[in-house]
Enzyme design. Structure first.
Site, PDB file in Angstrom:
ATOM      1  N   GLY A  46       0.871  -1.175   0.000  1.00 53.16           N
ATOM      2  CA  GLY A  46       0.000   0.000   0.000  1.00 53.16           C
ATOM      3  C   GLY A  46       0.900   1.213   0.000  1.00 53.16           C
ATOM      4  O   GLY A  46       1.854   1.273  -0.780  1.00 53.16           O
ATOM      5  N   GLU A  47       0.653   2.105   0.914  1.00 57.71           N
ATOM      6  CA  GLU A  47       1.487   3.299   1.037  1.00 57.71           C
ATOM      7  C   GLU A  47       1.941   3.371   2.492  1.00 57.71           C
ATOM      8  O   GLU A  47       1.126   3.550   3.393  1.00 57.71           O
ATOM      9  CB  GLU A  47       0.641   4.517   0.615  1.00 57.71           C
ATOM     10  CG  GLU A  47       1.245   5.858   0.920  1.00 57.71           C
ATOM     11  CD  GLU A  47       2.635   6.021   0.324  1.00 57.71           C
ATOM     12  OE1 GLU A  47       2.807   5.734  -0.877  1.00 57.71           O
ATOM     13  OE2 GLU A  47       3.550   6.422   1.062  1.00 57.71           O
ATOM     14  N   SER A  48       3.237   3.205   2.698  1.00 58.56           N
ATOM     15  CA  SER A  48       3.719   3.014   4.066  1.00 58.56           C
ATOM     16  C   SER A  48       3.511   4.243   4.962  1.00 58.56           C
ATOM     17  O   SER A  48       3.268   4.094   6.160  1.00 58.56           O
ATOM     18  CB  SER A  48       5.195   2.617   4.058  1.00 58.56           C
ATOM     19  OG  SER A  48       5.977   3.611   3.439  1.00 58.56           O
ATOM     20  N   CYS A  78       6.171  -5.286   0.696  1.00 57.24           N
ATOM     21  CA  CYS A  78       6.308  -3.950   0.103  1.00 57.24           C
ATOM     22  C   CYS A  78       6.132  -2.867   1.179  1.00 57.24           C
ATOM     23  O   CYS A  78       6.999  -2.736   2.032  1.00 57.24           O
ATOM     24  CB  CYS A  78       5.336  -3.805  -1.060  1.00 57.24           C
ATOM     25  SG  CYS A  78       5.911  -2.596  -2.241  1.00 57.24           S
ATOM     26  N   ARG A 105      12.963   3.438   0.094  1.00 61.82           N
ATOM     27  CA  ARG A 105      11.633   3.408  -0.555  1.00 61.82           C
ATOM     28  C   ARG A 105      11.727   3.735  -2.044  1.00 61.82           C
ATOM     29  O   ARG A 105      12.634   4.431  -2.461  1.00 61.82           O
ATOM     30  CB  ARG A 105      10.707   4.410   0.121  1.00 61.82           C
ATOM     31  CG  ARG A 105      10.392   4.067   1.550  1.00 61.82           C
ATOM     32  CD  ARG A 105       9.522   5.141   2.169  1.00 61.82           C
ATOM     33  NE  ARG A 105       8.252   5.258   1.465  1.00 61.82           N
ATOM     34  CZ  ARG A 105       7.486   6.334   1.498  1.00 61.82           C
ATOM     35  NH1 ARG A 105       7.856   7.391   2.184  1.00 61.82           N
ATOM     36  NH2 ARG A 105       6.346   6.363   0.837  1.00 61.82           N
ATOM     37  N   ILE A 134       5.845  -3.229  -7.243  1.00 54.64           N
ATOM     38  CA  ILE A 134       5.078  -2.000  -7.479  1.00 54.64           C
ATOM     39  C   ILE A 134       5.676  -0.877  -6.627  1.00 54.64           C
ATOM     40  O   ILE A 134       5.576  -0.914  -5.397  1.00 54.64           O
ATOM     41  CB  ILE A 134       3.589  -2.189  -7.123  1.00 54.64           C
ATOM     42  CG1 ILE A 134       2.999  -3.387  -7.897  1.00 54.64           C
ATOM     43  CG2 ILE A 134       2.797  -0.914  -7.436  1.00 54.64           C
ATOM     44  CD1 ILE A 134       1.613  -3.809  -7.446  1.00 54.64           C
ATOM     45  N   ARG A 135       6.306   0.083  -7.279  1.00 56.40           N
ATOM     46  CA  ARG A 135       7.024   1.161  -6.562  1.00 56.40           C
ATOM     47  C   ARG A 135       7.743   0.581  -5.330  1.00 56.40           C
ATOM     48  O   ARG A 135       7.588   1.046  -4.211  1.00 56.40           O
ATOM     49  CB  ARG A 135       6.056   2.275  -6.158  1.00 56.40           C
ATOM     50  CG  ARG A 135       5.485   3.015  -7.360  1.00 56.40           C
ATOM     51  CD  ARG A 135       4.635   4.192  -6.960  1.00 56.40           C
ATOM     52  NE  ARG A 135       3.547   3.806  -6.073  1.00 56.40           N
ATOM     53  CZ  ARG A 135       2.439   3.199  -6.463  1.00 56.40           C
ATOM     54  NH1 ARG A 135       2.267   2.890  -7.733  1.00 56.40           N
ATOM     55  NH2 ARG A 135       1.496   2.900  -5.608  1.00 56.40           N
ATOM     56  N   HIS A 170       5.222  -8.523  -4.310  1.00 57.59           N
ATOM     57  CA  HIS A 170       3.837  -8.839  -3.918  1.00 57.59           C
ATOM     58  C   HIS A 170       3.491 -10.300  -4.217  1.00 57.59           C
ATOM     59  O   HIS A 170       2.900 -10.595  -5.253  1.00 57.59           O
ATOM     60  CB  HIS A 170       2.872  -7.938  -4.694  1.00 57.59           C
ATOM     61  CG  HIS A 170       2.892  -6.525  -4.251  1.00 57.59           C
ATOM     62  ND1 HIS A 170       2.002  -6.005  -3.329  1.00 57.59           N
ATOM     63  CD2 HIS A 170       3.711  -5.511  -4.586  1.00 57.59           C
ATOM     64  CE1 HIS A 170       2.265  -4.735  -3.131  1.00 57.59           C
ATOM     65  NE2 HIS A 170       3.298  -4.401  -3.875  1.00 57.59           N
ATOM     66  N   GLU A 172       1.209 -11.990  -3.102  1.00 56.98           N
ATOM     67  CA  GLU A 172      -0.247 -12.221  -3.028  1.00 56.98           C
ATOM     68  C   GLU A 172      -0.923 -12.001  -4.380  1.00 56.98           C
ATOM     69  O   GLU A 172      -2.108 -12.269  -4.537  1.00 56.98           O
ATOM     70  CB  GLU A 172      -0.873 -11.321  -1.941  1.00 56.98           C
ATOM     71  CG  GLU A 172      -1.044  -9.851  -2.291  1.00 56.98           C
ATOM     72  CD  GLU A 172       0.254  -9.033  -2.232  1.00 56.98           C
ATOM     73  OE1 GLU A 172       1.344  -9.629  -2.104  1.00 56.98           O
ATOM     74  OE2 GLU A 172       0.169  -7.801  -2.347  1.00 56.98           O
TER      75      GLU A 172
HETATM   76  N1  GLN Z   1       6.132   2.900  -2.413  1.00 56.22           N
HETATM   77  C1  GLN Z   1       5.253   2.475  -1.371  1.00 56.22           C
HETATM   78  C2  GLN Z   1       5.708   3.031  -0.020  1.00 56.22           C
HETATM   79  O1  GLN Z   1       6.736   3.597   0.084  1.00 56.22           O
HETATM   80  C3  GLN Z   1       5.187   0.969  -1.282  1.00 56.22           C
HETATM   81  C4  GLN Z   1       4.532   0.431  -2.526  1.00 56.22           C
HETATM   82  C5  GLN Z   1       3.771  -0.850  -2.316  1.00 56.22           C
HETATM   83  O2  GLN Z   1       3.483  -1.272  -1.205  1.00 56.22           O
HETATM   84  N2  GLN Z   1       3.368  -1.427  -3.410  1.00 56.22           N
HETATM   85  O3  GLN Z   1       4.990   2.899   0.921  1.00 56.22           O
END
Ligand code: GLN
Length: 189
Positions: A46-48, A78, A105, A134-135, A170, A172
């Site tokens: 997600g977005e940490s 992630c 990150r 993903i990122r 990921h 999952e």
């Molecule tokens: N770039 C996101 C972060 O820094 C992590 C990306 C992800 O969980 N797919 O939180």
């Protein structure tokens, strides 16, 4: 055994599906009192920074940290890996800090938002593991007590420290259950 999946934000449903496919009951975790029902926790991507803020707002950060220190197995993917790390390069964002790793990150560059790669993961067997990034972060450094399980492009992207497991990718999202099984079989006793 019931495994909690942190369900504040991000790809928690996919983790629930993967765990269910491994034959494990799951519980979406949004409140501290729910932690009493689980014997392990998965923290999704997600977005940490958002997830860290929500962990504080929902009074989950300290209880999870405490349970982790007492031995509750935790698997982070992630953003979940970022939250597990003690060190986050250039950031003071909230974190659980349970693993002796430092992460970077968005480490594969912003142009390469997401990509897939075949990984060689000896602990998962001979067949390569198709991983979705993903990122994604990577692990800049690990302490001695941390086992680096796989690298990609010279960077550690999968690591274990006792009952804690962290993946930059990921597992999952691909239907290959080997990483979830690895967590269930090796980090939970
Ligand atoms: N770039 C996101 C972060 O820094 C992590 C990306 C992800 O969980 N797919 O939180």
């Amino acid at each position: 055994m019931r495994v909690g999946v942190l369900a504040l934000q991000g790809a928690f449903r996919e983790h629930q599906k993967a765990l269910a496919a491994c034959g494990v009951e799951t519980e979406q975790i949004r409140k501290p009192e729910q932690l009493a029902k689980i014997s392990a926790l998965v923290i999704p991507g997600g977005e940490s920074t958002t997830m860290g803020k929500l962990l504080m707002e929902f009074n989950l950060l300290e209880p999870i940290k405490e349970l982790g220190k007492q031995g509750m197995p935790v698997f982070g993917t992630c953003a979940g890996m970022i939250l597990l790390a003690k060190g986050i390069a250039g950031s003071t964002q909230p974190r659980l800090g349970l693993m002796d790793i430092t992460v970077e990150r968005n480490a594969f560059g912003r142009q390469v938002d997401s990509f897939e790669a075949e990984l060689d993961v000896p602990v998962l067997g001979e067949e390569p593991f198709r991983a979705v990034f993903i990122r994604a972060p990577y692990i800049l450094s690990v302490e001695k007590s941390v086992e680096a399980l796989t690298s990609f492009g010279g960077k550690i992207i999968f690591a274990r420290q006792g009952r804690f497991l962290a993946a930059a990718f990921h597992p999952e999202l691909t239907g290959d259950l080997r990483v979830h099984r690895y967590f269930l079989e090796n980090c939970i006793s």
